[in-house]
Design a protein around this motif. Structure first.
Motif, PDB file in Angstrom:
ATOM      1  N   LEU A 122      48.887  51.599  44.196  1.00 55.10           N
ATOM      2  CA  LEU A 122      47.909  51.621  43.302  1.00 55.10           C
ATOM      3  C   LEU A 122      47.571  50.302  42.426  1.00 55.10           C
ATOM      4  O   LEU A 122      46.718  49.566  42.329  1.00 55.10           O
ATOM      5  CB  LEU A 122      46.821  52.778  43.349  1.00 55.10           C
ATOM      6  CG  LEU A 122      46.497  53.293  44.246  1.00 55.10           C
ATOM      7  CD1 LEU A 122      46.282  55.601  43.683  1.00 55.10           C
ATOM      8  CD2 LEU A 122      45.185  52.763  45.078  1.00 55.10           C
ATOM      9  N   GLN A 126      45.885  46.108  40.968  1.00 55.04           N
ATOM     10  CA  GLN A 126      44.805  46.059  40.756  1.00 55.04           C
ATOM     11  C   GLN A 126      45.876  45.795  39.390  1.00 55.04           C
ATOM     12  O   GLN A 126      45.409  44.871  38.408  1.00 55.04           O
ATOM     13  CB  GLN A 126      44.865  47.909  39.674  1.00 55.04           C
ATOM     14  CG  GLN A 126      44.042  48.714  40.440  1.00 55.04           C
ATOM     15  CD  GLN A 126      43.982  50.403  39.699  1.00 55.04           C
ATOM     16  OE1 GLN A 126      43.122  50.268  39.208  1.00 55.04           O
ATOM     17  NE2 GLN A 126      44.354  50.787  39.894  1.00 55.04           N
ATOM     18  N   ARG A 134      39.948  47.358  34.821  1.00 53.24           N
ATOM     19  CA  ARG A 134      40.585  49.117  35.629  1.00 53.24           C
ATOM     20  C   ARG A 134      39.230  50.142  35.366  1.00 53.24           C
ATOM     21  O   ARG A 134      39.254  49.915  36.483  1.00 53.24           O
ATOM     22  CB  ARG A 134      41.813  49.531  35.983  1.00 53.24           C
ATOM     23  CG  ARG A 134      42.966  48.599  35.482  1.00 53.24           C
ATOM     24  CD  ARG A 134      44.354  48.693  35.610  1.00 53.24           C
ATOM     25  NE  ARG A 134      44.946  47.970  35.704  1.00 53.24           N
ATOM     26  CZ  ARG A 134      46.308  48.138  36.402  1.00 53.24           C
ATOM     27  NH1 ARG A 134      47.074  49.273  36.609  1.00 53.24           N
ATOM     28  NH2 ARG A 134      47.133  47.201  36.888  1.00 53.24           N
ATOM     29  N   GLU A 135      38.807  50.526  34.224  1.00 57.75           N
ATOM     30  CA  GLU A 135      38.029  51.455  33.581  1.00 57.75           C
ATOM     31  C   GLU A 135      36.468  50.710  34.297  1.00 57.75           C
ATOM     32  O   GLU A 135      35.393  51.963  34.748  1.00 57.75           O
ATOM     33  CB  GLU A 135      37.841  50.918  32.647  1.00 57.75           C
ATOM     34  CG  GLU A 135      38.752  52.432  31.515  1.00 57.75           C
ATOM     35  CD  GLU A 135      39.194  53.562  32.577  1.00 57.75           C
ATOM     36  OE1 GLU A 135      38.060  54.084  32.302  1.00 57.75           O
ATOM     37  OE2 GLU A 135      40.853  54.219  33.106  1.00 57.75           O
ATOM     38  N   HIS A 136      36.586  49.796  33.882  1.00 56.15           N
ATOM     39  CA  HIS A 136      34.914  49.053  34.853  1.00 56.15           C
ATOM     40  C   HIS A 136      34.592  49.343  36.680  1.00 56.15           C
ATOM     41  O   HIS A 136      34.016  49.663  36.785  1.00 56.15           O
ATOM     42  CB  HIS A 136      34.370  47.810  34.331  1.00 56.15           C
ATOM     43  CG  HIS A 136      34.022  48.171  33.091  1.00 56.15           C
ATOM     44  ND1 HIS A 136      33.966  46.342  32.574  1.00 56.15           N
ATOM     45  CD2 HIS A 136      33.915  48.239  31.870  1.00 56.15           C
ATOM     46  CE1 HIS A 136      33.541  46.429  30.933  1.00 56.15           C
ATOM     47  NE2 HIS A 136      33.557  47.547  30.734  1.00 56.15           N
ATOM     48  N   LEU A 137      36.211  49.038  36.927  1.00 59.53           N
ATOM     49  CA  LEU A 137      35.818  48.720  38.516  1.00 59.53           C
ATOM     50  C   LEU A 137      35.881  50.582  38.768  1.00 59.53           C
ATOM     51  O   LEU A 137      35.242  50.783  39.855  1.00 59.53           O
ATOM     52  CB  LEU A 137      37.766  48.183  39.368  1.00 59.53           C
ATOM     53  CG  LEU A 137      37.232  48.201  40.544  1.00 59.53           C
ATOM     54  CD1 LEU A 137      36.185  47.861  41.367  1.00 59.53           C
ATOM     55  CD2 LEU A 137      39.065  47.772  40.702  1.00 59.53           C
ATOM     56  N   HIS A 138      36.963  51.112  38.106  1.00 58.31           N
ATOM     57  CA  HIS A 138      36.637  52.686  38.524  1.00 58.31           C
ATOM     58  C   HIS A 138      35.325  53.616  38.877  1.00 58.31           C
ATOM     59  O   HIS A 138      34.787  54.061  39.252  1.00 58.31           O
ATOM     60  CB  HIS A 138      37.885  53.322  37.886  1.00 58.31           C
ATOM     61  CG  HIS A 138      37.905  55.147  38.404  1.00 58.31           C
ATOM     62  ND1 HIS A 138      36.951  55.890  37.738  1.00 58.31           N
ATOM     63  CD2 HIS A 138      38.774  55.135  39.521  1.00 58.31           C
ATOM     64  CE1 HIS A 138      37.929  56.755  39.363  1.00 58.31           C
ATOM     65  NE2 HIS A 138      38.470  56.426  39.070  1.00 58.31           N
ATOM     66  N   ASP A 139      34.094  52.910  37.203  1.00 58.02           N
ATOM     67  CA  ASP A 139      32.800  53.298  36.606  1.00 58.02           C
ATOM     68  C   ASP A 139      32.224  52.769  38.014  1.00 58.02           C
ATOM     69  O   ASP A 139      31.264  53.173  38.155  1.00 58.02           O
ATOM     70  CB  ASP A 139      32.472  52.647  35.475  1.00 58.02           C
ATOM     71  CG  ASP A 139      31.249  53.259  34.908  1.00 58.02           C
ATOM     72  OD1 ASP A 139      31.273  54.492  35.747  1.00 58.02           O
ATOM     73  OD2 ASP A 139      31.016  52.192  35.050  1.00 58.02           O
ATOM     74  N   TYR A 140      32.059  51.278  37.779  1.00 63.70           N
ATOM     75  CA  TYR A 140      31.085  50.930  39.427  1.00 63.70           C
ATOM     76  C   TYR A 140      31.136  51.594  40.408  1.00 63.70           C
ATOM     77  O   TYR A 140      30.587  51.517  41.236  1.00 63.70           O
ATOM     78  CB  TYR A 140      31.358  49.258  39.681  1.00 63.70           C
ATOM     79  CG  TYR A 140      31.197  48.499  38.041  1.00 63.70           C
ATOM     80  CD1 TYR A 140      30.173  48.515  37.798  1.00 63.70           C
ATOM     81  CD2 TYR A 140      31.864  47.435  37.698  1.00 63.70           C
ATOM     82  CE1 TYR A 140      30.183  48.052  35.749  1.00 63.70           C
ATOM     83  CE2 TYR A 140      32.020  46.924  37.180  1.00 63.70           C
ATOM     84  CZ  TYR A 140      31.175  46.691  35.826  1.00 63.70           C
ATOM     85  OH  TYR A 140      30.750  46.298  34.596  1.00 63.70           O
ATOM     86  N   LEU A 141      32.936  51.839  40.514  1.00 66.60           N
ATOM     87  CA  LEU A 141      32.453  52.458  42.325  1.00 66.60           C
ATOM     88  C   LEU A 141      32.476  53.952  42.278  1.00 66.60           C
ATOM     89  O   LEU A 141      31.285  54.473  43.550  1.00 66.60           O
ATOM     90  CB  LEU A 141      34.761  52.516  42.744  1.00 66.60           C
ATOM     91  CG  LEU A 141      34.613  50.886  43.184  1.00 66.60           C
ATOM     92  CD1 LEU A 141      36.501  51.671  43.690  1.00 66.60           C
ATOM     93  CD2 LEU A 141      33.975  50.112  44.435  1.00 66.60           C
ATOM     94  N   ASP A 142      32.662  54.823  41.731  1.00 67.17           N
ATOM     95  CA  ASP A 142      32.676  56.482  41.249  1.00 67.17           C
ATOM     96  C   ASP A 142      30.409  56.018  41.125  1.00 67.17           C
ATOM     97  O   ASP A 142      29.797  56.910  41.739  1.00 67.17           O
ATOM     98  CB  ASP A 142      32.558  56.423  39.953  1.00 67.17           C
ATOM     99  CG  ASP A 142      33.165  57.069  40.089  1.00 67.17           C
ATOM    100  OD1 ASP A 142      34.620  57.664  41.443  1.00 67.17           O
ATOM    101  OD2 ASP A 142      34.109  57.730  38.404  1.00 67.17           O
TER     102      ASP A 142
END
Length: 152
Positions: A122, A126, A134-142
Motif C-alpha cells: 500500500l 501511494q 493521500r488524505e484527499h485520495l482516502h477522503d474521495y474514495l470514502d
C-alpha cells in the motif's frame, strides 16, 4: 463539451476501469510479496485472514459478506485455509447448529508476518502522493463508496 481524443492522445480511463486496474495491481503486488516471503496464499485468502485478525471470530456467512464472496466460494477458501492450519471452525457458544471461524496460533503468526507485506504494497501504491494528497485520495474514495452505498 468533451471532445474525443485524437489518435495521438491517449484516452483517459473512466473511474470504474481505473478503480478495477488499481485493485488488480494491488492484488498482483500483494500476491508477489507473499510469494517472495514463501507464503502461498491468494489475495482472497489473505483478506479472509486479515478480516479474522481485525474483527475476531465470526460465522462463515459474516466472513463471506466481509470479503464479498458467495457461500460456495467461501467454503472452498475456508477448507484450504483450514488444511494449511491457519484457521479452525469451532462450535458457536450460543447456537449449537452454527460454527465460528477463528484464526489458529499459526494463522495469527502468519497474519503478523503479512502485516508488513500489506503495508509495503500500500505504501508503494501511494509513493507518488504526498501526505495531503493521500488524505484527499482516502477522503474521495470514502465519499464515492458512501455515495454508491446510499440507497436514497
Amino acid at each position: 463539451m468533451k471532445k474525443d481524443p485524437t489518435p495521438f492522445e491517449p484516452a483517459r480511463e473512466n473511474l470504474g476501469v481505473l478503480l478495477g486496474l488499481v485493485r488488480s495491481e494491488i492484488v498482483r503486488a500483494m500476491e508477489a510479496e507473499l510469494l517472495a516471503m514463501g507464503v502461498e496464499l491468494r489475495f482472497t485468502q489473505f483478506l479472509i485472514l486479515k478480516r479474522l485478525a481485525r474483527l475476531g471470530p465470526m460465522s462463515a456467512s459474516e466472513l463471506a459478506r466481509a470479503v464479498e464472496l458467495d457461500g460456495g466460494a467461501m467454503t472452498r477458501q475456508l477448507d484450504q485455509l483450514e488444511r494449511k492450519g491457519y484457521l479452525r471452525r469451532s462450535p458457536h457458544e450460543q447456537d449449537r447448529r452454527a460454527l465460528r471461524i477463528e484464526l489458529t496460533e499459526a494463522g495469527t503468526a502468519l497474519w503478523l508476518q503479512m502485516t508488513d507485506c500489506n503495508t509495503r504494497v500500500l505504501e508503494a501504491a501511494q509513493r507518488s502522493l504526498n501526505e495531503v494528497e493521500r488524505e484527499h485520495l482516502h477522503d474521495y474514495l470514502d465519499r464515492v463508496l458512501s455515495a454508491l452505498r446510499d440507497k436514497s
